[in-house]
Design a protein around this motif. Structure first.
Motif, mmCIF file in Angstrom:
data_model
loop_
_atom_site.group_PDB
_atom_site.id
_atom_site.type_symbol
_atom_site.label_atom_id
_atom_site.label_comp_id
_atom_site.label_asym_id
_atom_site.label_seq_id
_atom_site.Cartn_x
_atom_site.Cartn_y
_atom_site.Cartn_z
ATOM 1 N N GLY A 12 0.782 -1.706 0.072
ATOM 2 C CA GLY A 12 0.086 -0.145 -0.305
ATOM 3 C C GLY A 12 0.979 1.289 0.231
ATOM 4 O O GLY A 12 2.519 1.074 0.094
ATOM 5 N N SER A 13 0.580 2.426 -0.237
ATOM 6 C CA SER A 13 1.386 3.805 -0.341
ATOM 7 C C SER A 13 0.269 4.576 1.027
ATOM 8 O O SER A 13 -1.067 3.926 1.470
ATOM 9 C CB SER A 13 1.233 4.065 -1.402
ATOM 10 O OG SER A 13 2.290 5.597 -1.435
ATOM 11 N N SER A 14 -0.226 5.777 0.962
ATOM 12 C CA SER A 14 -0.374 6.824 1.602
ATOM 13 C C SER A 14 -1.728 7.172 1.092
ATOM 14 O O SER A 14 -2.590 7.609 1.401
ATOM 15 C CB SER A 14 0.518 8.200 1.288
ATOM 16 O OG SER A 14 0.886 8.264 0.172
ATOM 17 N N TYR A 15 -2.402 6.830 0.004
ATOM 18 C CA TYR A 15 -3.650 6.934 -1.338
ATOM 19 C C TYR A 15 -3.855 5.745 -2.220
ATOM 20 O O TYR A 15 -2.661 5.135 -2.243
ATOM 21 C CB TYR A 15 -3.640 8.159 -1.558
ATOM 22 C CG TYR A 15 -5.118 9.051 -1.789
ATOM 23 C CD1 TYR A 15 -6.598 8.546 -0.671
ATOM 24 C CD2 TYR A 15 -5.401 8.855 -3.594
ATOM 25 C CE1 TYR A 15 -8.067 8.817 -1.174
ATOM 26 C CE2 TYR A 15 -6.698 9.069 -3.358
ATOM 27 C CZ TYR A 15 -7.305 8.577 -2.809
ATOM 28 O OH TYR A 15 -8.993 9.245 -2.871
ATOM 29 N N TRP A 16 -4.984 5.492 -3.067
ATOM 30 C CA TRP A 16 -4.499 5.256 -4.276
ATOM 31 C C TRP A 16 -3.360 5.132 -5.473
ATOM 32 O O TRP A 16 -3.676 7.067 -5.311
ATOM 33 C CB TRP A 16 -5.726 4.858 -5.355
ATOM 34 C CG TRP A 16 -7.216 4.550 -4.281
ATOM 35 C CD1 TRP A 16 -7.842 5.984 -3.687
ATOM 36 C CD2 TRP A 16 -7.298 3.547 -3.362
ATOM 37 N NE1 TRP A 16 -8.523 4.366 -3.174
ATOM 38 C CE2 TRP A 16 -8.370 3.809 -2.868
ATOM 39 C CE3 TRP A 16 -6.393 2.318 -2.964
ATOM 40 C CZ2 TRP A 16 -8.692 2.188 -1.976
ATOM 41 C CZ3 TRP A 16 -7.295 1.044 -2.403
ATOM 42 C CH2 TRP A 16 -8.121 1.553 -1.802
ATOM 43 N N ASN A 17 -2.730 4.563 -6.108
ATOM 44 C CA ASN A 17 -1.534 4.305 -6.690
ATOM 45 C C ASN A 17 -2.233 6.177 -8.116
ATOM 46 O O ASN A 17 -1.729 5.422 -8.683
ATOM 47 C CB ASN A 17 -1.012 4.265 -6.921
ATOM 48 C CG ASN A 17 -0.368 3.569 -5.620
ATOM 49 O OD1 ASN A 17 -0.001 4.100 -5.009
ATOM 50 N ND2 ASN A 17 0.459 2.096 -5.669
ATOM 51 N N LEU A 18 -2.671 7.443 -7.641
ATOM 52 C CA LEU A 18 -3.527 7.446 -9.126
ATOM 53 C C LEU A 18 -2.987 9.172 -9.685
ATOM 54 O O LEU A 18 -2.232 9.760 -8.391
ATOM 55 C CB LEU A 18 -4.606 7.901 -8.890
ATOM 56 C CG LEU A 18 -5.581 6.612 -8.403
ATOM 57 C CD1 LEU A 18 -7.494 6.986 -8.479
ATOM 58 C CD2 LEU A 18 -5.850 5.591 -9.911
ATOM 59 N N LEU A 77 2.027 13.165 -6.267
ATOM 60 C CA LEU A 77 3.554 12.811 -7.008
ATOM 61 C C LEU A 77 4.185 12.024 -5.591
ATOM 62 O O LEU A 77 4.805 11.642 -5.595
ATOM 63 C CB LEU A 77 4.301 14.219 -7.717
ATOM 64 C CG LEU A 77 4.138 14.037 -8.560
ATOM 65 C CD1 LEU A 77 4.117 15.782 -9.375
ATOM 66 C CD2 LEU A 77 3.945 13.288 -9.647
ATOM 67 N N ARG A 78 3.507 12.702 -4.475
ATOM 68 C CA ARG A 78 4.117 12.082 -3.414
ATOM 69 C C ARG A 78 3.631 11.043 -2.773
ATOM 70 O O ARG A 78 4.354 9.933 -2.259
ATOM 71 C CB ARG A 78 3.083 13.297 -1.955
ATOM 72 C CG ARG A 78 3.834 14.789 -1.894
ATOM 73 C CD ARG A 78 3.936 15.756 -0.772
ATOM 74 N NE ARG A 78 2.492 15.523 -0.727
ATOM 75 C CZ ARG A 78 1.346 16.419 -0.526
ATOM 76 N NH1 ARG A 78 2.145 17.468 -0.955
ATOM 77 N NH2 ARG A 78 -0.018 16.176 -1.050
ATOM 78 N N ASN A 79 2.904 10.447 -3.844
ATOM 79 C CA ASN A 79 2.720 9.401 -3.143
ATOM 80 C C ASN A 79 2.739 8.344 -4.438
ATOM 81 O O ASN A 79 3.317 7.468 -3.865
ATOM 82 C CB ASN A 79 0.512 9.110 -3.843
ATOM 83 C CG ASN A 79 0.253 7.771 -3.438
ATOM 84 O OD1 ASN A 79 -0.525 7.509 -2.301
ATOM 85 N ND2 ASN A 79 0.043 7.088 -4.657
#
Length: 208
Positions: free
Chosen positions: A150-156, A172-174
């Motif tokens: 996972g990451s900080s949000y969906w990878n969009l 971009l941060r994600n």
């Protein structure tokens, strides 16, 4: 360690590629070997369900008249796969779908050659439908016994015209966070990859 990014967009240097490069940047900084391959707009046809890969068991697709096997050869040597696609009517590009089907089936035919690798999906989207693209890619990864971080949000990343995602600061941060997560996870998994259970091929049964 090696990370392979695959661009399913036919638009070179477009939003999908920008997102993928932002994922790769933290990995390069920590010493990973990285490679970005362009399949969007290239010669990668769909699976023809010949099932020759189950007979040959050579980590190759039996259809050799396109570029699929070149991508497969890179995939087997990678510790992490990052597949990126634009959003086309709420799904992946045609080339990305073809690659997912053929890579997944050849992996299954060869005892689960993808098992234990890290797999991450990255999506460029104008407005809506991106989570379905995200799911399409991740479904193949999950069915192949890969580990999906996972990451900080969906990878969009949001944008329509070339370069628009550069204005999506959160996206971009994600992507950079995703790269950092892949780095951590890949290094944690690497010593134990040989211990992952074998994948049961289509038609095989297990007994208690």
């Amino acid at each position: 360690m090696k990370a392979l990014a695959v661009n399913g967009s036919p638009r070179k240097d477009g939003n999908t590629e920008i997102l993928l490069r932002n994922v790769l940047a933290p990995l390069e900084q920590t010493g990973w070997e990285t490679r970005l391959l362009q399949v969007g707009g290239g010669k990668v046809g769909g699976c023809i369900a010949c099932y020759k890969c189950f007979e040959n068991k050579d980590l190759r697709c039996a259809v050799t008249k396109d570029d699929c096997n070149d991508v497969l050869a890179e995939a087997w040597t990678a510790d992490a796969l990052i597949f990126g696609s634009p959003t086309y009517f709420t799904d992946v590009s045609a080339e990305m779908k073809a690659l997912l089907d053929r890579l997944g089936l050849v992996s299954l035919a060869n005892g689960g050659a993808l098992r234990g690798k890290v797999g991450a999906a990255v999506v460029a989207v104008r407005r809506g439908g991106g989570t379905h693209v995200f799911d399409t890619i991740n479904h193949m990864f999950l069915m192949s016994s890969m580990i999906v971080p996972g990451s900080s949000y969906w990878n969009l990343g949001f944008g329509l015209n070339k370069g628009d995602v550069l204005q999506d600061a959160e996206g971009l941060r994600n992507m950079r966070h995703l790269g950092q997560t892949i780095d951590w996870l890949g290094k944690a998994i690497k010593p134990h990859q040989a211990d992952f259970p074998l994948t049961v091929a289509l038609g095989e049964e297990t007994s208690e």
